[in-house]
Each structure stands twice: as structure tokens, then as C-alpha cells.
Design an enzyme around this catalytic site. Structure first.
Site, PDB file in Angstrom:
ATOM      1  N   ASP A  24       3.379   9.640  -0.617  1.00 50.99           N
ATOM      2  CA  ASP A  24       2.215   8.860  -0.193  1.00 50.99           C
ATOM      3  C   ASP A  24       1.965   7.761  -1.218  1.00 50.99           C
ATOM      4  OD1 ASP A  24      -0.042   8.200   1.277  1.00 50.99           O
ATOM      5  OD2 ASP A  24      -0.676  10.298   1.496  1.00 50.99           O
TER       6      ASP A  24
ATOM      7  N   HIS B 234       0.820  -1.225   0.000  1.00 56.59           N
ATOM      8  CA  HIS B 234       0.000   0.000   0.000  1.00 56.59           C
ATOM      9  C   HIS B 234       0.846   1.264   0.000  1.00 56.59           C
ATOM     10  CE1 HIS B 234      -4.021  -1.881   0.914  1.00 56.59           C
ATOM     11  NE2 HIS B 234      -3.189  -2.903   1.052  1.00 56.59           N
TER      12      HIS B 234
END
Ligand code: F6P
Length: 475
Positions: free
Chosen positions: A377, A169
Site C-alpha cells: 500500500d 500516491h
């Protein structure tokens, strides 16, 4: 042990539910924090799945006799208990003080300790043993995130019948950074136990392939690695959100009422700027606040017309880098409010809280300009939730180029958050954007998220895994 006929075995560090103890000592089960759970949970609603993970509490806690619920909707839950010492060394230590900063551009110094590494190995072994125990014959096992990178190989060594997928992720760093990790070869070797390894962005996938070539001399053919007589497919699968769920909540009467109430409580400003982040140093909250302050100082923003709401969700509070970050953010909020607020009307509304989903959606709807400005991110689902919430077709998203979401959300005002002038300019552009342009860009954002929701993401990954065919980034 008897194996249930699950269609899918999912494993992540955290279960979708975490134990929360209230002031009276009563334990409640609440949704676990973070994008992984909020994405994966809706994607599994239609499957006969079991989710294996940690409950967020230490196995020695007094409340341990309150068992984890057996299921969440149709999804069975299976706890992997961790001791307080394992939480300290494996979760807070190796995962969040070692891997996390390294995988995010080394934004903070990583701790590399053998004791933490040993705990990481032991906890990964524990997860693998649980999976080996409960996975039905020929099961599909889907492993998630950086906390569990050794599990694929450990599981393959025990169960050659199962098909193993892994999804990261967070970003996978370039080799120049990854090679700092003292256990870099073991980590890559662990991941190569998979049939399919998935990443958020093409760059993450190519960084991983480069590390495998460099460290293990593997053969590669496009997106397939050949290792130990076994093909490992590598692909890109940008994660998303449950668009329908967000839109339905956003359209509800209660949300509309709450949105109006929020605007009124903020003093009916002309423009509400909004930030919603876990309080993580990767999210760039401090520089965002400084940019806001600089614009107030220069008079380009006016405290009577522009307010900022910053939600900072508590996270990893035992880790020093997070304590430092909180301290800095709160000092900045205090300084800005001290200088620019009026009695009863702060210019920055700061909430160090975990907000319920409905409240968050009302806040997104109330926000005229959403600031998502991380330094790095994996994806950033707040950006996608904001666009999904804006069923009115208005609103502007300012988005960091360094969030995975920037690949898809090209109708955002894209910005390099390291560049303070560019960040200030992006905020001004968003605040002053003409209604017609705002609506046209929001339509672009909303089109994009409608094309790829989280159900589609899970379906693409799992069908690729089941087919065993080379993964592609285009479908
Ligand atoms: O995707 C990043 C991630 O670490 C997830 O694995 C996790 O669910 C989320 O952020 C929240 O972090 P934590 O589980 O450490 O609270």
C-alpha cells in the site's frame, strides 16, 4: 480562453465529486472514493485552486446534461470528459489492469495492450491540453497519481512558463518489476517533465531514480536528476489526513451515541475487530479473514466474545481481478459465518458498501482492534484515521509492514501479512494487550499523526515546488 487567477492548478484522474444516479434516475454529486480525494480536498480548502479531473461517468451517459458543480467550497472544478471506451481502455484497462498490479508488487498479472496504452496516451494528452488552456501564466500545477504520468512532459512541451509538480500516491516498483512494462521509457520520460516528483516512501523515490538512470542514462546528484538541461528534484512526502476534522467528528455527541448503538447491535462483544478497505486484492482481506477463522478454530478467539466487522468499499467493479477478489472474500465470509455464528449474531459483519464519513468515524471509535494488513500500500490512510478517531486514547492498530504508514506508525503491532502464523499472533497480541500498554501505544500513534497532518503535507510539497530547491525527506 480567459485564464482565471488561480493560485494553484490541481489535476487528478478523478474530481473530488462523482456523479451517482439513484433509483429514480436522479443524479447526486457525492465525494469520490479513495484516499487521494479524502486527503487532497481538505488540503486545498484555504487556496484559490482549480481541480481538473474526470467526473466518474461516461460522456455519453444520458445524465451528462447534469453538469459538474462549478466549485466545491473555494475550489473551482473543471471536468475532463471521458467516453465509455476511454474509461474501459485507459482507466479500467491500462491504469487499473496494467499499472496498478505492476506497481503493487505484481500481486496479480498485468495486462499490457497497445490499444490500452494508446488510450492512456490520448487521455493524458487531453488532460495536458486542458491544463495548458486554463493555467494562468507562471502557474503552479500539481499533478497526481499513476493515471497521469505522461502529463508533466506533455504540459511542459506546451507551456514552458509553468512550474510542474507530481505526486505518486501508490508505490513506485523496483526496477526488476518496472522494467516489465513495455512503455517503461515513455513513462519515466513523461515524469521527467516535472520540476519536482514526490513519493510516499524513500524506497519509491530511489526506485524511480534507478529507473531513470537505467532507462535514460540521466545524471543524478543526490535527490536531483539532470535531464534535457533541466533539474528534476525527487523527494519523499508521506501523505496524511485532516486530523482535526476526524477528531472533531469523533468527539461529537452523535458519534458517541452511534458508537454505543453499534456496540449494542453487535451484541456487546468483549472485543470488536475492524477492517475497512476498498475491496482491492492489494488489501489482504482474504488472508485476514483466514487468520480470524484459524483463531476461532483453535479457540484463541471466541465467537461469543470476539466479532469482526469488515467494511469493503466497492471499487473498479468492471475489472476481473476485482470481481474475483469479491467472490473469494464473500465466500470466506459465508463459510466463517456458517461455521461460527449463532442465530442473530454473525461473527463476521460484512458490509459491501460505501459508508458516509460520520458512520465510519463511529465505527473506528467502536473498534477495539483495527486490522490494516495490505500486501502492499502506498500509505494507507485508514490506519491514520483510526488513530485520529481514538480520542479516548485506547485501541490497538495491527498494521502491515508493507503499508507506507508503517514507516511512521511504529507504535502499531507491525506484521508481515504473508506470514499466516505471524498474522494470527499479531491479532492475538492486539486482543490480549494490557490496557496500560494499549494506551501508551495509542498515545505514540496519536503523537505521530499530530506531527504530520495533510495540511502540513501539502504545504511541504508546494513550498518545495515553489522554492525549486532539492527536496528532502527529512522535513
Ligand atoms: O491512490 C490510489 C487511487 O487509485 C487514487 O488515485 C484514487 O483516487 C483511489 O485510489 C480510488 O481509486 P479509483 O479512483 O480507481 O476509484
Amino acid at each position: 480562453m480567459e485564464q482565471e487567477p488561480y493560485d494553484l492548478v490541481v489535476v487528478a484522474n478523478r474530481l473530488p465529486l462523482a456523479a451517482e444516479t439513484d433509483e429514480t434516475g436522479e443524479v447526486r454529486w457525492v465525494r469520490s472514493p479513495g484516499g487521494l480525494v479524502s486527503s487532497l480536498e481538505p488540503a486545498l480548502r484555504l487556496k484559490r485552486a482549480v481541480w481538473v479531473g474526470w467526473s466518474g461517468r461516461a460522456a455519453s451517459d444520458d445524465d451528462v446534461d447534469v453538469p459538474v458543480p462549478e466549485s466545491l467550497g473555494p475550489c473551482a472544478l473543471r471536468e475532463v470528459p471521458l467516453t465509455a471506451r476511454q474509461i474501459e481502455l485507459y482507466y479500467e484497462g491500462f491504469a487499473n489492469d496494467g499499472l496498478w498490479p505492476l506497481y503493487h508488487d505484481a500481486l496479480r498479472e498485468s495486462t499490457y495492450s497497445s490499444e490500452q496504452w494508446d488510450a492512456y496516451v490520448a487521455v493524458n494528452e487531453r488532460f495536458a491540453a486542458t491544463l495548458a488552456d486554463i493555467a494562468p501564466p507562471d502557474a503552479i500545477v500539481w499533478i497526481h497519481d499513476y493515471q497521469l504520468q505522461l502529463v508533466p512532459k506533455m504540459l511542459r512541451d506546451q507551456r514552458s512558463d509553468v512550474t510542474i509538480g507530481f505526486f505518486l500516491h501508490i508505490p513506485f516498483p523496483p526496477y526488476e518489476l518496472f522494467s516489465r512494462l513495455p512503455w517503461r521509457t515513455e513513462v519515466v520520460d513523461g515524469l521527467l517533465g516535472c520540476d519536482l516528483v514526490g513519493f510516499q516512501r524513500p524506497k519509491d523515490a530511489s526506485n524511480f531514480i534507478a529507473a531513470a538512470v537505467e532507462l535514460l542514462g540521466v545524471d543524478t546528484d543526490d535527490d536531483t536528476i539532470e535531464y534535457a538541461n533541466h533539474p528534476i528534484h525527487v523527494g519523499t512526502f508521506p501523505i496524511s489526513i485532516d486530523v482535526r476534522d476526524v477528531e472533531e467528528t469523533a468527539a461529537g455527541r452523535a458519534t458517541r451515541q452511534r458508537m454505543s448503538q453499534i456496540r449494542a447491535r453487535l451484541g456487546d462483544p468483549e472485543v470488536i475487530l475492524l477492517g475497512v478497505d476498498r475491496l482491492d486484492y492489494t488489501k489482504g482481506i482474504g488472508l485476514r479473514l483466514k487468520a480470524f477463522a484459524a483463531l476461532l478454530e483453535s479457540g484463541q478467539l471466541d465467537p461469543e466474545r470476539h466479532v469482526l466487522v469488515q467494511v469493503a468499499t466497492p471499487t473498479r467493479e468492471a475489472v476481473e481481478h476485482y470481481q474475483d477478489e469479491r467472490h473469494q472474500v464473500e465466500q470466506l465470509v459465508g463459510a466463517i459465518n456458517g461455521r461460527y455464528s449463532r442465530i442473530g449474531l454473525p461473527v463476521v459483519h460484512y458490509l459491501y458498501q460505501t459508508l458516509p464519513f460520520d458512520e465510519l468515524i463511529a465505527l473506528y471509535r467502536a473498534g477495539d482492534v483495527m486490522l490494516v494488513t495490505p500486501f502492499r500500500d502506498g500509505m494507507n490512510l485508514v490506519a491514520k484515521e483510526y488513530a485520529a478517531s481514538h480520542i479516548d486514547g485506547d485501541g490497538v492498530l495491527v498494521l502491515s509492514e508493507f503499508a507506507g504508514a508503517a514507516d511512521e506508525l511504529t507504535d502499531a503491532v507491525l506484521v508481515n501479512p504473508h506470514d499466516d502464523h505471524a498474522l494470527q499472533q499479531a491479532i492475538v497480541t492486539a486482543v490480549e494487550m494490557h490496557r496500560h500498554k494499549r494506551r501508551s501505544r495509542m498515545a505514540g500513534l496519536r503523537d505521530q499523526i499530530h506531527k504530520s497532518d495533510v495540511q502540513g503535507w501539502a504545504h511541504r510539497f508546494l513550498s518545495q515546488l515553489a522554492a525549486g530547491s532539492p527536496a528532502s525527506s527529512s522535513d
